[in-house]
Design a protein around this motif. Structure first.
Motif, PDB file in Angstrom:
ATOM      1  N   PRO A  26      63.060  38.377  70.436  1.00  0.00           N
ATOM      2  CA  PRO A  26      61.831  37.764  70.954  1.00  0.00           C
ATOM      3  C   PRO A  26      60.873  37.378  69.833  1.00  0.00           C
ATOM      4  CG  PRO A  26      61.820  40.127  71.310  1.00  0.00           C
ATOM      5  CD  PRO A  26      63.186  39.783  70.834  1.00  0.00           C
ATOM      6  N   VAL A  27      60.110  36.315  70.043  1.00  0.00           N
ATOM      7  CA  VAL A  27      59.113  35.840  69.090  1.00  0.00           C
ATOM      8  C   VAL A  27      57.743  35.888  69.768  1.00  0.00           C
ATOM      9  CG1 VAL A  27      58.242  33.818  67.855  1.00  0.00           C
ATOM     10  CG2 VAL A  27      60.673  34.376  67.769  1.00  0.00           C
ATOM     11  N   LEU A  28      56.785  36.456  69.070  1.00  0.00           N
ATOM     12  CA  LEU A  28      55.401  36.483  69.547  1.00  0.00           C
ATOM     13  C   LEU A  28      54.549  35.666  68.590  1.00  0.00           C
ATOM     14  CD1 LEU A  28      53.122  37.554  71.375  1.00  0.00           C
ATOM     15  CD2 LEU A  28      52.981  39.551  69.868  1.00  0.00           C
ATOM     16  N   LEU A  29      53.893  34.616  69.086  1.00  0.00           N
ATOM     17  CA  LEU A  29      53.034  33.761  68.279  1.00  0.00           C
ATOM     18  C   LEU A  29      51.586  34.251  68.413  1.00  0.00           C
ATOM     19  CD1 LEU A  29      54.467  30.269  69.331  1.00  0.00           C
ATOM     20  CD2 LEU A  29      55.031  31.583  67.277  1.00  0.00           C
ATOM     21  N   VAL A  30      50.948  34.546  67.292  1.00  0.00           N
ATOM     22  CA  VAL A  30      49.568  35.032  67.287  1.00  0.00           C
ATOM     23  C   VAL A  30      48.727  34.071  66.449  1.00  0.00           C
ATOM     24  CG1 VAL A  30      48.032  36.964  66.801  1.00  0.00           C
ATOM     25  CG2 VAL A  30      50.423  37.400  67.427  1.00  0.00           C
ATOM     26  N   SER A  31      47.663  33.555  67.016  1.00  0.00           N
ATOM     27  CA  SER A  31      46.831  32.579  66.327  1.00  0.00           C
ATOM     28  C   SER A  31      45.803  33.258  65.439  1.00  0.00           C
ATOM     29  CB  SER A  31      46.144  31.675  67.347  1.00  0.00           C
ATOM     30  OG  SER A  31      45.513  30.610  66.694  1.00  0.00           O
ATOM     31  N   GLY A  32      45.074  32.452  64.672  1.00  0.00           N
ATOM     32  CA  GLY A  32      44.009  32.955  63.819  1.00  0.00           C
ATOM     33  C   GLY A  32      42.643  32.638  64.406  1.00  0.00           C
ATOM     34  N   ILE A  33      41.606  32.765  63.589  1.00  0.00           N
ATOM     35  CA  ILE A  33      40.235  32.541  64.051  1.00  0.00           C
ATOM     36  C   ILE A  33      40.081  31.116  64.580  1.00  0.00           C
ATOM     37  CG2 ILE A  33      37.851  32.292  63.269  1.00  0.00           C
ATOM     38  CD1 ILE A  33      38.218  34.673  61.519  1.00  0.00           C
ATOM     39  N   GLY A  34      39.520  30.991  65.749  1.00  0.00           N
ATOM     40  CA  GLY A  34      39.287  29.688  66.359  1.00  0.00           C
ATOM     41  C   GLY A  34      40.477  29.115  67.079  1.00  0.00           C
ATOM     42  N   GLY A  35      41.611  29.822  67.085  1.00  0.00           N
ATOM     43  CA  GLY A  35      42.840  29.261  67.629  1.00  0.00           C
ATOM     44  C   GLY A  35      43.229  29.738  69.009  1.00  0.00           C
ATOM     45  N   SER A  36      42.267  30.225  69.798  1.00  0.00           N
ATOM     46  CA  SER A  36      42.553  30.662  71.171  1.00  0.00           C
ATOM     47  C   SER A  36      41.530  30.061  72.127  1.00  0.00           C
ATOM     48  CB  SER A  36      42.476  32.194  71.284  1.00  0.00           C
ATOM     49  OG  SER A  36      43.374  32.832  70.426  1.00  0.00           O
ATOM     50  N   ILE A  37      41.990  29.620  73.283  1.00  0.00           N
ATOM     51  CA  ILE A  37      41.084  29.142  74.328  1.00  0.00           C
ATOM     52  C   ILE A  37      40.217  30.302  74.816  1.00  0.00           C
ATOM     53  CG2 ILE A  37      40.971  28.309  76.718  1.00  0.00           C
ATOM     54  CD1 ILE A  37      43.430  26.633  76.164  1.00  0.00           C
ATOM     55  N   LEU A  38      38.915  30.058  74.978  1.00  0.00           N
ATOM     56  CA  LEU A  38      38.007  31.055  75.527  1.00  0.00           C
ATOM     57  C   LEU A  38      37.356  30.500  76.785  1.00  0.00           C
ATOM     58  CD1 LEU A  38      36.121  32.354  72.334  1.00  0.00           C
ATOM     59  CD2 LEU A  38      38.210  33.254  73.372  1.00  0.00           C
ATOM     60  N   HIS A  39      37.266  31.338  77.839  1.00  0.00           N
ATOM     61  CA  HIS A  39      36.574  30.987  79.063  1.00  0.00           C
ATOM     62  C   HIS A  39      35.331  31.848  79.226  1.00  0.00           C
ATOM     63  CE1 HIS A  39      40.316  29.219  81.321  1.00  0.00           C
ATOM     64  NE2 HIS A  39      39.946  28.506  80.274  1.00  0.00           N
ATOM     65  N   SER A  40      34.289  31.265  79.795  1.00  0.00           N
ATOM     66  CA  SER A  40      33.124  32.034  80.207  1.00  0.00           C
ATOM     67  C   SER A  40      33.279  32.356  81.691  1.00  0.00           C
ATOM     68  CB  SER A  40      31.837  31.226  79.980  1.00  0.00           C
ATOM     69  OG  SER A  40      30.716  31.924  80.502  1.00  0.00           O
ATOM     70  N   LYS A  41      33.206  33.639  82.021  1.00  0.00           N
ATOM     71  CA  LYS A  41      33.440  34.078  83.402  1.00  0.00           C
ATOM     72  C   LYS A  41      32.168  34.692  83.988  1.00  0.00           C
ATOM     73  CE  LYS A  41      36.304  37.315  86.080  1.00  0.00           C
ATOM     74  NZ  LYS A  41      37.369  38.360  85.979  1.00  0.00           N
ATOM     75  N   ARG A  42      31.775  34.208  85.172  1.00  0.00           N
ATOM     76  CA  ARG A  42      30.630  34.785  85.869  1.00  0.00           C
ATOM     77  C   ARG A  42      31.038  36.144  86.416  1.00  0.00           C
ATOM     78  NH1 ARG A  42      25.944  32.339  84.795  1.00  0.00           N
ATOM     79  NH2 ARG A  42      25.126  33.266  86.699  1.00  0.00           N
ATOM     80  N   LYS A  43      30.310  37.194  86.045  1.00  0.00           N
ATOM     81  CA  LYS A  43      30.671  38.539  86.467  1.00  0.00           C
ATOM     82  C   LYS A  43      30.605  38.705  87.984  1.00  0.00           C
ATOM     83  CE  LYS A  43      29.142  40.812  82.191  1.00  0.00           C
ATOM     84  NZ  LYS A  43      28.176  41.768  81.603  1.00  0.00           N
ATOM     85  N   LYS A  44      29.662  38.042  88.634  1.00  0.00           N
ATOM     86  CA  LYS A  44      29.448  38.231  90.065  1.00  0.00           C
ATOM     87  C   LYS A  44      30.456  37.464  90.902  1.00  0.00           C
ATOM     88  CE  LYS A  44      25.815  38.202  93.571  1.00  0.00           C
ATOM     89  NZ  LYS A  44      24.370  37.928  93.841  1.00  0.00           N
ATOM     90  N   PHE A  45      30.720  36.209  90.548  1.00  0.00           N
ATOM     91  CA  PHE A  45      31.557  35.360  91.391  1.00  0.00           C
ATOM     92  C   PHE A  45      32.960  35.127  90.817  1.00  0.00           C
ATOM     93  CE2 PHE A  45      27.106  34.014  92.044  1.00  0.00           C
ATOM     94  CZ  PHE A  45      26.975  34.357  93.384  1.00  0.00           C
ATOM     95  N   GLY A  46      33.165  35.425  89.542  1.00  0.00           N
ATOM     96  CA  GLY A  46      34.476  35.247  88.936  1.00  0.00           C
ATOM     97  C   GLY A  46      34.793  33.833  88.520  1.00  0.00           C
ATOM     98  N   PHE A  47      33.835  32.899  88.691  1.00  0.00           N
ATOM     99  CA  PHE A  47      34.067  31.500  88.324  1.00  0.00           C
ATOM    100  C   PHE A  47      34.173  31.377  86.799  1.00  0.00           C
ATOM    101  CE2 PHE A  47      32.409  27.281  87.139  1.00  0.00           C
ATOM    102  CZ  PHE A  47      33.329  26.485  87.799  1.00  0.00           C
ATOM    103  N   GLN A  48      35.161  30.589  86.320  1.00  0.00           N
ATOM    104  CA  GLN A  48      35.398  30.457  84.882  1.00  0.00           C
ATOM    105  C   GLN A  48      35.212  29.017  84.406  1.00  0.00           C
ATOM    106  OE1 GLN A  48      38.988  32.270  83.373  1.00  0.00           O
ATOM    107  NE2 GLN A  48      38.870  34.011  84.795  1.00  0.00           N
ATOM    108  N   THR A  49      34.644  28.877  83.203  1.00  0.00           N
ATOM    109  CA  THR A  49      34.477  27.580  82.550  1.00  0.00           C
ATOM    110  C   THR A  49      35.041  27.677  81.134  1.00  0.00           C
ATOM    111  OG1 THR A  49      32.415  27.194  83.763  1.00  0.00           O
ATOM    112  CG2 THR A  49      32.819  25.821  81.833  1.00  0.00           C
TER     113      THR A  49
END
Length: 380
Positions: A26-49
């Motif tokens: 198996p191969v696991l690809l791990v990115s560096g700084i800035g190389g991952s998608i980030l979502h902002s999640k509302r704690k109350k409703f769970g909506f993500q942007t």
């Protein structure tokens, strides 16, 4: 496992024997700084942007949802908005978060390859017989945080265990890893780039795309509150012949650096942990850049004996690791992740190439003596 401190090629399916494919480690690809998608999640409703990376409305969403502050009591960087949290999408066995960093229709239609991150490498590995969720996985993470924080380390451990079980108990790291490959990893820090980032922010996208992207001054606020950035400053405990110095003077006056001293203290602790860490033998690469404008002068070698031929850096790296091989490849920083020479080397090291691979080297790249058994991918 592949580590990296930041395109759409199609690969025809090679004629690999089904037994060979079943035998893939198996191969696991791990990115560096800035190389991952980030979502902002509302704690109350769970909506993500999606807040990183995005092209349209990037600066607006970035300031509103991802600006953060470091909490010295917890060691975590936390959003200024208490009603939200930053999460990393786990779709496609972790590969989605490191594939195309802005997977919007707009980006795909215009084919903005600046944000096509591991996309080509994932295609290449799938074409070599790797199967997502069985022998191919990705690990995206909140790169704002310290490299030794529990959230990141536990997430990596869980992904390694998942890959180990899904592949029928085939090794990935320590208990799980048989070999590891790093691409453009600044093991002893990246002082020029990091000090520039802490002073002025960072511009990830050049050209006309930068008008749609996060401005460097918006990025600046985030970077001065990120432990992961401070952890890429020069290692103060390394036995340098001459300690790297970064100086910024204007008209005889020294400009103060906007460091968060609580994070500096934390980063020093991280260095102590890293210095005591036992790393298995692996395939290594590192990087350097030329013609990269910053307010700083960076000299390789020493002031009295500088390195004029950039390929000589292959012989001067200070990572302290017992590498199996080092090779120099001429490519841009992000370009290494879609470079055909790099792909050929990776296939050879993973044992999936049908013949011994011949790698093309530019006249400024230099392969070390074969008897030394060391390799270094060099980013020019």
């Amino acid at each position: 496992m592949m580590l990296r401190d930041y395109c759409c090629c199609c690969y025809g399916a090679p004629s690999f024997d089904s037994a060979d494919i079943a035998d893939r480690d198996p191969v696991l690809l791990v990115s560096g700084i800035g190389g991952s998608i980030l979502h902002s999640k509302r704690k109350k409703f769970g909506f993500q942007t999606r807040v990183w990376v995005r092209i349209l409305l990037a600066d607006l969403e970035f300031k509103k949802k991802i600006w953060s502050i470091y909490n010295p009591e917890t060691g975590y960087t936390e959003p200024l908005d208490d009603s939200t949290e930053i999460v990393v999408p786990q779709d496609d066995y972790g590969l989605y978060a490191i594939d195309i960093l802005d997977p919007s229709i707009f980006v795909k239609c215009l084919h903005l390859t600046d944000v096509y991150h591991f996309h080509d490498m994932i295609d290449m590995l799938v074409g070599c017989g790797y199967k997502k969720g069985t022998t191919l996985f990705g690990y995206g993470y909140d790169f704002r945080q310290s490299n030794r924080i529990g959230q990141l380390m536990n997430g990596l451990k869980e992904r390694l265990e998942t890959a180990y079980k899904a592949s029928g108990g085939r090794k990935i790291f320590s208990k799980y890893v048989s070999k590891w490959i790093t691409i453009a990893t600044p093991f002893q820090g990246a002082p020029g780039c990091i000090n520039d980032s802490l002073l002025t922010g960072m511009q990830f996208v050049e050209g006309f795309e930068s008008y749609f992207f996060v401005s460097r001054w918006s990025m600046h606020q985030l970077l001065v509150e990120c432990p992961s950035v401070y952890e890429m400053l020069p290692n103060p405990n390394f036995n340098w012949k001459k300690q790297p110095e970064i100086q910024l003077n204007y008209d005889g006056k020294t400009v103060a650096l906007p460091f968060n001293f609580a994070i500096l203290k934390w980063a020093a602790g991280t260095r102590e942990v890293l210095d005591k860490t036992q790393i298995p033998r692996g395939y290594l690469s590192t990087t350097y850049m030329e013609h990269f404008d910053t307010p700083f002068d960076v000299c390789y070698g020493s002031e009295s004996s500088p390195i004029d031929e950039l390929s000589e850096i292959c012989h001067t790296t200070a990572d302290k690791f017992d590498a199996v091989e080092r090779v120099g490849v001429s490519a841009s920083h992000r370009g290494l992740l879609k470079d055909e020479n790099v792909f050929q080397l990776i296939k050879k090291w993973l044992g999936v190439s049908e013949k011994a691979t011949k790698v093309r080297h530019s006249k400024t790249s230099k392969v070390m003596d074969a008897s030394s058994r060391k390799l270094e991918l060099v980013d020019m």
